[in-house]
Scaffold this active site. Structure first.
Site, mmCIF file in Angstrom:
data_model
loop_
_atom_site.group_PDB
_atom_site.id
_atom_site.type_symbol
_atom_site.label_atom_id
_atom_site.label_comp_id
_atom_site.label_asym_id
_atom_site.label_seq_id
_atom_site.Cartn_x
_atom_site.Cartn_y
_atom_site.Cartn_z
ATOM 1 C CB THR A 1 -0.912 0.016 1.239
ATOM 2 O OG1 THR A 1 -1.674 -1.197 1.279
ATOM 3 C CG2 THR A 1 -1.873 1.198 1.183
ATOM 4 C CE LYS B 1 -5.027 -2.696 1.642
ATOM 5 N NZ LYS B 1 -3.657 -3.184 1.676
ATOM 6 C CE LYS C 1 0.896 2.630 4.778
ATOM 7 N NZ LYS C 1 1.406 1.466 4.034
#
Length: 291
Positions: free
Chosen positions: A93, A169, A238
């Site tokens: 990711t 994602k 994150k």
């Protein structure tokens, strides 16, 4: 087909093991060399430097974040050494900005680039049941589809531009974080009225939200099993930050993402960065005056 694999955390190790079991020749690298021991015992070749993966047909990277990906793929010289016609599958990711930059740089070096982040935790990866979110040149994706069939139960195609898989994602992880937060707050509310949070979450995940995600994370919240065995809270923060960055760049209002980031920051400030990201529930419980 020679495959190189960089990034042997929980997810990466499980994925690499499945490729070995399927009979693929595998070269592996990890920043901490000891993480490769079980794979070497199973037949993988370990290299000491990331750029030693350059002689493979397909490079797979499963690294923690943008900085790690840039270090391994760009700074190490790995991309420069990959053979023309090789394919790099980035299954981590990463930000939309980095995805676009990597696509451009790979094109300049005549190296194929596919973004294919995944949905699923370590146990799902070990079972070869990941959902793979793929974007990039359709012919390249077709060429590596046999690898995806080893790693996952379904490949979802989201466009010709690699960053399209990354934004899917990021959006998916934002949505999942929102679900965890909603369950945490709902559980705190009923507990303050003398109702068992576990009973509430069991009902919720068996009726209105009868899905694997609600069942799995609902159980973790109910049992307060936040040990660092799954997806770290710091990684969840994150990903929510990546969602906010992408939202700002596309003028997409995401007010709840801002709330989520503040809650993640609260958890990190309390020392919970390495716990499972379902430990967001500790923030809701603490604010509600619950032990």
């Amino acid at each position: 087909m020679k495959i190189g694999f960089a990034g042997l955390g929980g997810m990466g190790s499980a994925m690499a093991a499945n490729l070995l079991q399927a009979g693929y020749a595998l070269k592996v690298w990890n920043r901490s060399p000891q993480a490769a021991q079980s794979l070497v015992a199973a037949g993988a070749q370990q290299v000491q430097q990331a750029d030693e993966l350059a002689d493979v047909d397909v490079l797979i990277t499963m690294l923690a974040n943008d900085a790690a990906t840039e270090q391994v793929v760009l700074v190490s010289g790995l991309l420069h050494r990959l053979q023309p016609g090789a394919i790099h599958i980035n299954m981590a990711t990463v930000s939309v900005a980095l995805a676009k930059r990597l696509a451009t740089l790979h094109m300049e070096h005549n190296v194929g680039y596919i973004a294919a982040p995944v949905l699923g935790r370590v146990d799902v990866a070990a079972a070869g049941k990941l959902n793979i979110l793929a974007a990039g040149d359709a012919q390249l994706i077709a060429k590596v589809q046999p690898l995806f069939e080893v790693l996952g139960q379904q490949t979802w195609h989201f466009g010709d531009q690699p960053e399209q898989a990354n934004i899917v994602k990021i959006a998916a992880n934002f949505t999942l974080a929102s679900a965890i937060e909603a369950m945490a707050e709902g559980s705190a509310l009923v507990r303050n009225y003398g109702v068992s949070g576990a009973d509430y979450l069991q009902m919720l995940s068996s009726t209105l939200f009868a899905s694997p995600a609600y069942k799995g994370y609902g159980a973790l919240i109910a049992e307060e099993k936040f040990e660092p065995a799954g997806f770290k809270l710091s990684l969840g923060m994150k990903d929510v930050s990546l969602a906010l960055e992408a939202a700002a760049n596309s003028h997409t209002p995401m007010p709840f993402a801002g709330v989520l980031k503040d809650n993640f920051l609260d958890a990190v400030a309390q020392g919970d960065a390495d716990l499972d990201w379902s430990a967001l529930a500790k923030v809701a419980a603490r604010r509600a005056g619950l032990k």
